[in-house]
Design a protein around this motif. Sequence first.
Motif, PDB file in Angstrom:
ATOM      1  N   VAL A  93      31.461  29.510   4.508  1.00 19.44           N
ATOM      2  CA  VAL A  93      31.361  28.636   5.688  1.00 19.44           C
ATOM      3  C   VAL A  93      32.121  27.330   5.480  1.00 19.44           C
ATOM      4  O   VAL A  93      32.931  26.923   6.312  1.00 19.44           O
ATOM      5  CB  VAL A  93      29.871  28.339   6.019  1.00 19.44           C
ATOM      6  CG1 VAL A  93      29.771  27.336   7.167  1.00 19.44           C
ATOM      7  CG2 VAL A  93      29.145  29.631   6.368  1.00 19.44           C
ATOM      8  N   MET A  94      31.868  26.669   4.349  1.00 17.88           N
ATOM      9  CA  MET A  94      32.403  25.320   4.177  1.00 17.88           C
ATOM     10  C   MET A  94      33.858  25.298   3.700  1.00 17.88           C
ATOM     11  O   MET A  94      34.584  24.362   3.989  1.00 17.88           O
ATOM     12  CB  MET A  94      31.521  24.510   3.212  1.00 17.88           C
ATOM     13  CG  MET A  94      30.078  24.356   3.673  1.00 17.88           C
ATOM     14  SD  MET A  94      29.899  23.799   5.383  1.00 17.88           S
ATOM     15  CE  MET A  94      30.182  22.040   5.224  1.00 17.88           C
ATOM     16  N   LYS A  95      34.254  26.323   2.948  1.00 23.01           N
ATOM     17  CA  LYS A  95      35.637  26.310   2.462  1.00 23.01           C
ATOM     18  C   LYS A  95      36.533  27.221   3.293  1.00 23.01           C
ATOM     19  O   LYS A  95      37.492  26.773   3.907  1.00 23.01           O
ATOM     20  CB  LYS A  95      35.690  26.719   0.981  1.00 23.01           C
ATOM     21  CG  LYS A  95      35.134  25.639   0.067  1.00 23.01           C
ATOM     22  CD  LYS A  95      35.132  26.061  -1.391  1.00 23.01           C
ATOM     23  CE  LYS A  95      36.432  25.807  -2.089  1.00 23.01           C
ATOM     24  NZ  LYS A  95      36.328  26.073  -3.553  1.00 23.01           N
ATOM     25  N   THR A  96      36.219  28.520   3.305  1.00 26.22           N
ATOM     26  CA  THR A  96      37.115  29.464   3.983  1.00 26.22           C
ATOM     27  C   THR A  96      37.173  29.201   5.485  1.00 26.22           C
ATOM     28  O   THR A  96      38.249  29.026   6.058  1.00 26.22           O
ATOM     29  CB  THR A  96      36.652  30.913   3.707  1.00 26.22           C
ATOM     30  OG1 THR A  96      36.524  31.067   2.293  1.00 26.22           O
ATOM     31  CG2 THR A  96      37.658  31.915   4.226  1.00 26.22           C
ATOM     32  N   GLN A  97      36.001  29.167   6.139  1.00 25.03           N
ATOM     33  CA  GLN A  97      36.010  28.948   7.595  1.00 25.03           C
ATOM     34  C   GLN A  97      36.515  27.544   7.920  1.00 25.03           C
ATOM     35  O   GLN A  97      37.242  27.338   8.893  1.00 25.03           O
ATOM     36  CB  GLN A  97      34.611  29.167   8.205  1.00 25.03           C
ATOM     37  CG  GLN A  97      34.000  30.541   7.911  1.00 25.03           C
ATOM     38  CD  GLN A  97      34.931  31.697   8.258  1.00 25.03           C
ATOM     39  OE1 GLN A  97      35.701  31.627   9.215  1.00 25.03           O
ATOM     40  NE2 GLN A  97      34.895  32.759   7.460  1.00 25.03           N
TER      41      GLN A  97
ATOM     42  N   HIS B  97      38.854  17.575   6.741  1.00 23.20           N
ATOM     43  CA  HIS B  97      38.124  18.416   7.697  1.00 23.20           C
ATOM     44  C   HIS B  97      36.856  18.969   7.045  1.00 23.20           C
ATOM     45  O   HIS B  97      36.882  19.485   5.941  1.00 23.20           O
ATOM     46  CB  HIS B  97      39.003  19.586   8.162  1.00 23.20           C
ATOM     47  CG  HIS B  97      38.310  20.472   9.154  1.00 23.20           C
ATOM     48  ND1 HIS B  97      38.239  20.172  10.497  1.00 23.20           N
ATOM     49  CD2 HIS B  97      37.611  21.625   8.997  1.00 23.20           C
ATOM     50  CE1 HIS B  97      37.545  21.115  11.122  1.00 23.20           C
ATOM     51  NE2 HIS B  97      37.154  22.007  10.230  1.00 23.20           N
ATOM     52  N   THR B  98      35.763  18.857   7.764  1.00 27.45           N
ATOM     53  CA  THR B  98      34.512  19.486   7.344  1.00 27.45           C
ATOM     54  C   THR B  98      34.046  20.370   8.486  1.00 27.45           C
ATOM     55  O   THR B  98      34.065  19.944   9.639  1.00 27.45           O
ATOM     56  CB  THR B  98      33.440  18.414   7.037  1.00 27.45           C
ATOM     57  OG1 THR B  98      33.968  17.537   6.044  1.00 27.45           O
ATOM     58  CG2 THR B  98      32.174  19.048   6.492  1.00 27.45           C
ATOM     59  N   ASN B  99      33.674  21.593   8.173  1.00 25.98           N
ATOM     60  CA  ASN B  99      33.241  22.540   9.205  1.00 25.98           C
ATOM     61  C   ASN B  99      32.010  21.986   9.944  1.00 25.98           C
ATOM     62  O   ASN B  99      30.928  21.897   9.369  1.00 25.98           O
ATOM     63  CB  ASN B  99      32.915  23.883   8.535  1.00 25.98           C
ATOM     64  CG  ASN B  99      32.530  24.948   9.547  1.00 25.98           C
ATOM     65  OD1 ASN B  99      32.302  24.644  10.722  1.00 25.98           O
ATOM     66  ND2 ASN B  99      32.472  26.193   9.090  1.00 25.98           N
ATOM     67  N   PRO B 100      32.174  21.647  11.246  1.00 26.21           N
ATOM     68  CA  PRO B 100      31.044  21.044  11.964  1.00 26.21           C
ATOM     69  C   PRO B 100      29.861  22.006  12.113  1.00 26.21           C
ATOM     70  O   PRO B 100      28.701  21.579  12.106  1.00 26.21           O
ATOM     71  CB  PRO B 100      31.627  20.673  13.332  1.00 26.21           C
ATOM     72  CG  PRO B 100      32.914  21.401  13.448  1.00 26.21           C
ATOM     73  CD  PRO B 100      33.380  21.764  12.078  1.00 26.21           C
ATOM     74  N   GLU B 101      30.161  23.305  12.226  1.00 28.99           N
ATOM     75  CA  GLU B 101      29.059  24.278  12.339  1.00 28.99           C
ATOM     76  C   GLU B 101      28.251  24.317  11.046  1.00 28.99           C
ATOM     77  O   GLU B 101      27.034  24.476  11.058  1.00 28.99           O
ATOM     78  CB  GLU B 101      29.597  25.681  12.614  1.00 28.99           C
ATOM     79  CG  GLU B 101      30.206  25.837  13.979  1.00 28.99           C
ATOM     80  CD  GLU B 101      31.202  26.995  14.029  1.00 28.99           C
ATOM     81  OE1 GLU B 101      31.012  27.980  13.292  1.00 28.99           O
ATOM     82  OE2 GLU B 101      32.180  26.878  14.794  1.00 28.99           O
ATOM     83  N   GLY B 102      28.953  24.178   9.940  1.00 30.55           N
ATOM     84  CA  GLY B 102      28.278  24.172   8.646  1.00 30.55           C
ATOM     85  C   GLY B 102      27.331  22.981   8.518  1.00 30.55           C
ATOM     86  O   GLY B 102      26.214  23.108   8.006  1.00 30.55           O
ATOM     87  N   ILE B 103      27.788  21.829   9.013  1.00 29.04           N
ATOM     88  CA  ILE B 103      26.935  20.634   8.952  1.00 29.04           C
ATOM     89  C   ILE B 103      25.719  20.844   9.851  1.00 29.04           C
ATOM     90  O   ILE B 103      24.578  20.568   9.462  1.00 29.04           O
ATOM     91  CB  ILE B 103      27.729  19.387   9.409  1.00 29.04           C
ATOM     92  CG1 ILE B 103      28.893  19.135   8.452  1.00 29.04           C
ATOM     93  CG2 ILE B 103      26.812  18.166   9.476  1.00 29.04           C
ATOM     94  CD1 ILE B 103      29.776  17.972   8.840  1.00 29.04           C
ATOM     95  N   GLU B 104      25.983  21.375  11.048  1.00 32.62           N
ATOM     96  CA  GLU B 104      24.893  21.594  12.002  1.00 32.62           C
ATOM     97  C   GLU B 104      23.836  22.540  11.426  1.00 32.62           C
ATOM     98  O   GLU B 104      22.638  22.333  11.584  1.00 32.62           O
ATOM     99  CB  GLU B 104      25.492  22.205  13.272  1.00 32.62           C
ATOM    100  CG  GLU B 104      24.741  21.890  14.543  1.00 32.62           C
ATOM    101  CD  GLU B 104      25.573  22.334  15.733  1.00 32.62           C
ATOM    102  OE1 GLU B 104      25.233  23.376  16.306  1.00 32.62           O
ATOM    103  OE2 GLU B 104      26.588  21.662  16.031  1.00 32.62           O
ATOM    104  N   ARG B 105      24.327  23.581  10.727  1.00 34.76           N
ATOM    105  CA  ARG B 105      23.378  24.564  10.161  1.00 34.76           C
ATOM    106  C   ARG B 105      22.818  24.107   8.825  1.00 34.76           C
ATOM    107  O   ARG B 105      21.999  24.802   8.221  1.00 34.76           O
ATOM    108  CB  ARG B 105      24.091  25.913   9.977  1.00 34.76           C
ATOM    109  CG  ARG B 105      24.357  26.641  11.289  1.00 34.76           C
ATOM    110  CD  ARG B 105      25.339  27.797  11.115  1.00 34.76           C
ATOM    111  NE  ARG B 105      24.872  28.803  10.149  1.00 34.76           N
ATOM    112  CZ  ARG B 105      25.662  29.731   9.592  1.00 34.76           C
ATOM    113  NH1 ARG B 105      26.946  29.769   9.901  1.00 34.76           N
ATOM    114  NH2 ARG B 105      25.178  30.593   8.739  1.00 34.76           N
ATOM    115  N   GLY B 106      23.271  22.962   8.351  1.00 34.86           N
ATOM    116  CA  GLY B 106      22.761  22.433   7.085  1.00 34.86           C
ATOM    117  C   GLY B 106      23.121  23.297   5.881  1.00 34.86           C
ATOM    118  O   GLY B 106      22.342  23.433   4.928  1.00 34.86           O
ATOM    119  N   ILE B 107      24.332  23.883   5.916  1.00 33.96           N
ATOM    120  CA  ILE B 107      24.745  24.798   4.840  1.00 33.96           C
ATOM    121  C   ILE B 107      24.946  24.037   3.525  1.00 33.96           C
ATOM    122  O   ILE B 107      25.551  22.967   3.501  1.00 33.96           O
ATOM    123  CB  ILE B 107      26.065  25.497   5.217  1.00 33.96           C
ATOM    124  CG1 ILE B 107      25.940  26.305   6.508  1.00 33.96           C
ATOM    125  CG2 ILE B 107      26.591  26.372   4.068  1.00 33.96           C
ATOM    126  CD1 ILE B 107      25.207  27.602   6.409  1.00 33.96           C
ATOM    127  N   GLY B 108      24.439  24.582   2.453  1.00 34.44           N
ATOM    128  CA  GLY B 108      24.623  23.984   1.134  1.00 34.44           C
ATOM    129  C   GLY B 108      24.461  25.041   0.070  1.00 34.44           C
ATOM    130  O   GLY B 108      23.880  26.099   0.323  1.00 34.44           O
TER     131      GLY B 108
END
Lengths: 87, 234
Positions: free
Chosen positions: B115-119, B92-103
Amino acid sequence: MVERDGALIMVDDERMPLKPGEKPEVKSVRFRTLGCYPLTGAVESSANTLPEVIQEMLLTTSSERQGRVIDHDSAASMEKKKQEGYF
Amino acid sequence: MTIRSAPLTHLQRLEAEAIHVMREVVGECDKPVMLYSIGKDSSVMLHLAMKAFHPARPPFPLLHVDTTWKFREMISFRDETARRLGIELLVHTNPEGIERGIGPFTHGSAVHTDVMKTQGLKQALDQYGFDAAFGGARRDEEKSRAKERIFSFRTAQHRWDPKRQRPELWKLYNARKHKGESLRVFPLSNWTELDIWQYIHQSRSPSCRCTSPRRGPWSSATARSSWWTTNACR
């Protein structure tokens, strides 16, 4: 590997922007813990076998998660993260 | 006539405890999952799960919360391990994180981890409706982990309250949940980092039905774990 803020970071792909003066070097390292590569510091190690890894462990004076950048965000940062649902 | 068995070594005691914990969770919970984060602790936990339910496969899938920033070698090892052991692997990868380009470089480690781990983890647990999740955390790793119980209860919002933990006397684990609550379970709680490496070393000895060691890629802890797991879990 580059040294950044006291941690040895492996440049694992092209997404990692290098800061001025940073020049990746080839080093013999080991990861005592694995996470996101930009947030996981390695330790220098020449251990090549499991007994050598164990030998290193017996002699080390540093802690396992010292290379984890996220553990140093603030005091009790792991506890705060855990309360929010982190593992 | 008394039958005397040899006393267990400390690694055998730790192994027995972890296997007991896993079987207890499977007996008590509706839908468990094993969080698999690919490191050495996950490798040992998975090895113990294979042993705990042998000759059957472990009755739960593996779940990896992929932040997309893991070492490349971790991902290939993850897929290879699931394939080799024939265990269902959920990623599972947080889709919102991908959309927001979180890194980690653009947003900093704290935002990235949240965002990417906890959420991401909470989303996956909710999405599949898991009521218990095994994790490979150990008490000697970090101080807040040190005071966490083996059976760690979370509210419906996945929050942990360190001041509201259940006693775990002797080997008695109370897995009864309130409505909406879920469990995080840590079978390796009492292992140390040294125990993990000693167990990895010992488990591939010929007495354990394991094939002889062979040289593999050695660039990271994953490679070392993978090299071991390849040989030990067959």
